[in-house]
Design a protein around this motif. Structure first.
Motif, short mmCIF file in Angstrom:
data_model
loop_
_atom_site.label_atom_id
_atom_site.label_comp_id
_atom_site.label_asym_id
_atom_site.label_seq_id
_atom_site.Cartn_x
_atom_site.Cartn_y
_atom_site.Cartn_z
N ALA A 193 40.22 42.20 38.55
CA ALA A 193 41.99 43.56 39.09
C ALA A 193 41.68 44.46 37.59
CB ALA A 193 42.74 43.04 39.66
N GLY A 194 41.47 43.76 36.44
CA GLY A 194 41.71 44.28 35.54
C GLY A 194 40.79 44.92 34.98
N ALA A 195 39.47 43.86 34.94
CA ALA A 195 38.49 44.56 34.36
C ALA A 195 37.84 45.90 35.71
CB ALA A 195 37.02 43.67 34.93
N PHE A 196 37.86 45.55 36.87
CA PHE A 196 37.45 46.66 37.89
C PHE A 196 38.86 47.52 37.79
CE2 PHE A 196 34.76 43.71 39.47
CZ PHE A 196 33.67 44.01 38.94
N VAL A 256 36.67 30.31 33.64
CA VAL A 256 36.04 31.09 34.20
C VAL A 256 36.54 32.41 33.65
CG1 VAL A 256 36.16 32.41 36.11
CG2 VAL A 256 36.29 30.30 36.41
N LEU A 257 37.32 32.40 32.88
CA LEU A 257 37.69 34.03 32.15
C LEU A 257 36.70 33.86 30.54
CD1 LEU A 257 41.56 34.41 32.64
CD2 LEU A 257 39.23 35.25 34.00
N GLY A 258 36.21 32.65 30.95
CA GLY A 258 34.57 32.52 28.94
C GLY A 258 34.03 33.15 29.63
N VAL A 259 33.77 33.74 30.84
CA VAL A 259 32.33 33.90 31.05
C VAL A 259 32.89 35.18 32.09
CG1 VAL A 259 30.80 31.84 30.98
CG2 VAL A 259 32.09 32.52 32.88
N ALA A 260 33.88 36.29 32.30
CA ALA A 260 34.35 36.70 32.52
C ALA A 260 33.54 38.04 32.72
CB ALA A 260 35.73 36.67 32.53
N ASP A 261 32.26 38.31 31.19
CA ASP A 261 31.85 39.21 31.31
C ASP A 261 30.41 39.66 32.61
OD1 ASP A 261 30.87 37.06 29.83
OD2 ASP A 261 29.77 38.42 28.57
N LYS A 262 29.99 38.08 32.06
CA LYS A 262 28.92 37.78 32.99
C LYS A 262 29.06 38.08 34.39
CE LYS A 262 26.67 34.72 30.00
NZ LYS A 262 27.44 34.45 28.76
N VAL A 263 30.60 37.43 34.71
CA VAL A 263 30.69 37.37 36.63
C VAL A 263 30.77 39.07 36.86
CG1 VAL A 263 32.83 37.76 37.46
CG2 VAL A 263 32.05 35.44 36.38
N VAL A 264 31.47 40.29 36.28
CA VAL A 264 31.71 41.33 36.07
C VAL A 264 30.13 41.96 36.33
CG1 VAL A 264 32.59 43.62 35.17
CG2 VAL A 264 33.75 41.37 35.02
N GLU A 265 29.93 41.70 35.26
CA GLU A 265 28.25 42.02 35.53
C GLU A 265 27.44 41.84 36.49
OE1 GLU A 265 24.60 44.41 34.96
OE2 GLU A 265 26.92 45.17 33.77
N ALA A 266 27.17 40.61 36.92
CA ALA A 266 26.65 39.99 38.48
C ALA A 266 27.88 40.57 39.42
CB ALA A 266 26.87 38.16 38.14
N VAL A 267 28.80 41.52 39.45
CA VAL A 267 29.76 42.17 40.37
C VAL A 267 29.09 43.64 40.83
CG1 VAL A 267 31.34 42.79 41.33
CG2 VAL A 267 31.20 40.96 41.06
N ALA A 317 43.35 29.94 40.34
CA ALA A 317 42.54 30.88 41.01
C ALA A 317 44.00 32.41 40.59
CB ALA A 317 43.16 30.74 41.95
N VAL A 318 44.59 32.64 40.54
CA VAL A 318 45.72 34.29 40.64
C VAL A 318 45.26 34.32 39.35
CG1 VAL A 318 47.76 34.99 40.23
CG2 VAL A 318 47.67 33.16 42.45
N LYS A 319 45.13 33.99 38.30
CA LYS A 319 44.94 34.44 36.39
C LYS A 319 43.62 34.47 37.54
CE LYS A 319 46.35 33.78 33.39
NZ LYS A 319 46.80 34.12 32.41
N ILE A 320 42.27 34.61 37.68
CA ILE A 320 40.88 34.98 37.46
C ILE A 320 41.46 36.00 38.99
CG2 ILE A 320 38.88 34.97 38.93
CD1 ILE A 320 39.68 31.49 38.22
#
Length: 544
Positions: A463-466, A371-382, A455-458
């Motif tokens: 939280a760190g990204a935002f 999941v964190l491998g695509v974290a940039d896509k997740v953050v952008e989607a939000v 799940a906690v790591k994700i």
């Protein structure tokens, strides 16, 4: 007997005749005796540590004995008696070490001084004497004591899995002894118990961390993987539980022998690990969650191997095809030692084997690395508004009515939300096709119950990204519980300060109104209501 450690406890108050899980009164008493003995061992080991003596046998015995008492692990009275006798020998040795260092045996708590009965009948009577209701008249204090005890049981399961794979942390063992030692206190302070309960959550975060390191170090990081539920024609061994090392050893021993291996229950995430999925005869996944095993295994011409909980009483139609290993036990069921699965394999070959049968596809393998491998896509989607909310819907499954809530909840989540799931509670809805948001699947199976760490790591990474706290994320936790591993995961979430958790299908019987008020006041824990009401409250208010 009296037992109320699981969610399905009789009448929502406690099992007094026999356990809903299948536990008989003699086994319940023997488990109570074992817990009492562990309090004595905890005192001795903790006292020895204070003078610089660490005992590795006490460390390992403690986690294995605690794990033995987890719901649906061991129902075999003779196996538990063997553990108690081993503990008695250990306790006597630790006591001598402490006395030789100058300690006065008269200052030891009763649990460190008592002698086990010489017969099974005497041990069962002792266990009844040391039962849950016997020692502490104050219900709130007893509630905290049991919350701590069940947290220790759940954490012991994770510590044992890590130990089997070669990962330990002395701070974890030290806490087990510290907490068990404190449980001898006849007049415990509420504040001290609360502190130990939250420390149990803290230490369990570390325990899940080393288990994650053990699993990924041995088997690689999970990868998103589609898993077939179809049957292949031929001999079959169906592996249930959580132990990935047992599965790996079985796969090695069955390779090239014409035997297909299937996962069951919480073993589904094994298909995501590169060093397990490489075996071509890891054929797929069989069945759903643990509570359906009697129906799903009935008259199936295959062998069933239980590596950890949850085992139920095998029906006659498949009793002779059941094997246990590790700490699991059922009276009359053959037990495998030292990873020698030759008898299991031979039995699979003797049977007719599975017929060919069509199935569907499940997806797993969305651990924190994936999941964190695509974290940039997740953050952008939000940030773009394509993803409005995240839900973590997971935990234990069970047979008690009310668990369809989780199916309905996930079905009704809006199409601009993502659902993360883990543990066997996923089987209530992991067959659903929720579609995708861009390239992101809306349903992400993080893994087994211990993968709550993922799940906690994700959540921490998001939280760190935002630049906010976890409680400020558009994230809601909707959890189901059944046994003690779920209890300690809840304690870890509380230690991390996570609030507004919805818990069901019913609240623990061992939590008194007074302790529940404390949890509500400090963490805003709340029981589930209906899927519609909870979704509306989450999505249309400032408090998730």
């Amino acid at each position: 007997m009296f037992c109320f450690q699981c969610e399905q406890t009789a009448k929502g108050t406690g099992c007094t005749i026999s356990g809903v899980c299948g536990k008989q009164p003699d086994v319940a008493s023997l488990q109570d005796l074992l817990i009492h003995q562990l309090k004595g061992i905890g005192y001795l080991a903790d006292s020895l540590r204070k003078i610089g003596i660490r005992d590795s046998e006490a460390d390992i015995f403690t986690i294995e004995a605690l794990f033995t008492t987890v719901t649906n692990v061991n129902f075999d009275s003779q196996a538990i008696i063997a553990v108690i006798k081993k503990g008695d020998t250990l306790k006597k040795r630790l006591s001598k070490l402490l006395i030789d260092s100058g300690a006065d045996i008269n200052n030891f708590p009763e649990a460190a001084r008592f002698t086990i009965g010489s017969t099974e009948t005497e041990m069962i009577a002792q266990g009844a004497e040391y039962g849950i209701l016997s020692e502490q008249p104050n219900e709130d204090i007893r509630s905290l004591q049991q919350l701590l005890t069940y947290g220790l049981k759940g954490m012991a399961a994770y510590a044992d899995h890590a130990y089997i794979l070669g990962k330990t942390d002395d701070a974890i063992f030290a806490f087990f002894h510290e907490a068990l030692s404190y449980l001898n206190n006849k007049e415990p302070a509420v504040d001290a118990l609360v502190a130990l309960v939250l420390k149990c959550g803290e230490i369990n975060v570390r325990t899940m961390e080393i288990l994650d390191e053990a699993n990924t170090g041995r088997f690689g990081h999970p990868q998103p993987t589609q898993v077939s539920t179809a049957w292949k024609k031929g001999p079959a061994i169906i592996v249930s539980g959580h132990d990935l090392l047992d599965l790996e050893e079985l796969l090695k021993q069955t390779e090239g022998k014409g035997v297909n291996v299937y996962t069951h229950g919480e073993m589904l995430p094994a298909h995501g690990y590169p060093q397990l999925k490489k075996y071509k005869h890891l054929a797929g996944h069989f069945g759903t969650a643990w509570q359906n095993q009697q129906k799903e295994f009935d008259n199936v011409p295959a062998v069933f191997l239980f590596t950890t909980n949850c085992i139920q009483k095998p029906r006659d139609s498949y009793f002779q095809n059941v094997f246990t290993t590790g700490l699991v036990g059922w009276p009359g069921v053959k037990h495998v030692k030292n990873h020698d699965f030759s008898e299991v394999i031979n039995r699979a070959k003797e049977l007719a084997g599975l017929p060919e049968k069509a199935g569907s596809t499940l997806t797993t393998g969305f651990g924190h690395n994936a999941v964190l491998g695509v974290a940039d896509k997740v953050v952008e989607a939000v940030k773009s508004g394509n993803v409005k909310h995240f839900f973590l819907v997971g935990g234990c499954d069970g047979a008690k009515p009310g668990r369809n809530y989780y199916t309905e909840f996930v079905e009704k989540t809006p199409k601009d939300t993502i659902v993360l799931t883990l543990a066997c509670g996923k089987f209530r809805f992991n067959h659903l096709d929720l579609g995708t948001i861009g390239q992101l699947p809306r349903l992400l199976d993080v893994g087994q119950c211990n993968d709550a760490y993922s799940a906690v790591k994700i959540a921490q990474a998001l939280a760190g990204a935002f630049g906010c706290g976890i409680n400020d994320l558009p994230l809601s936790l909707v959890l189901s519980w059944y046994e003690q591993k779920a209890v300690v995961i809840l304690l870890s979430l509380l230690y991390l300060g996570i609030k507004n958790i919805r818990l069901g299908p019913s609240l623990p019987a061992f939590i008194t109104p007074g302790i529940l008020s404390f949890l509500v006041e400090n963490f805003n824990i709340k029981p589930i209501s209906t899927a519609e009401e909870d979704l509306d409250a989450i999505l249309n208010s400032k408090v998730a």
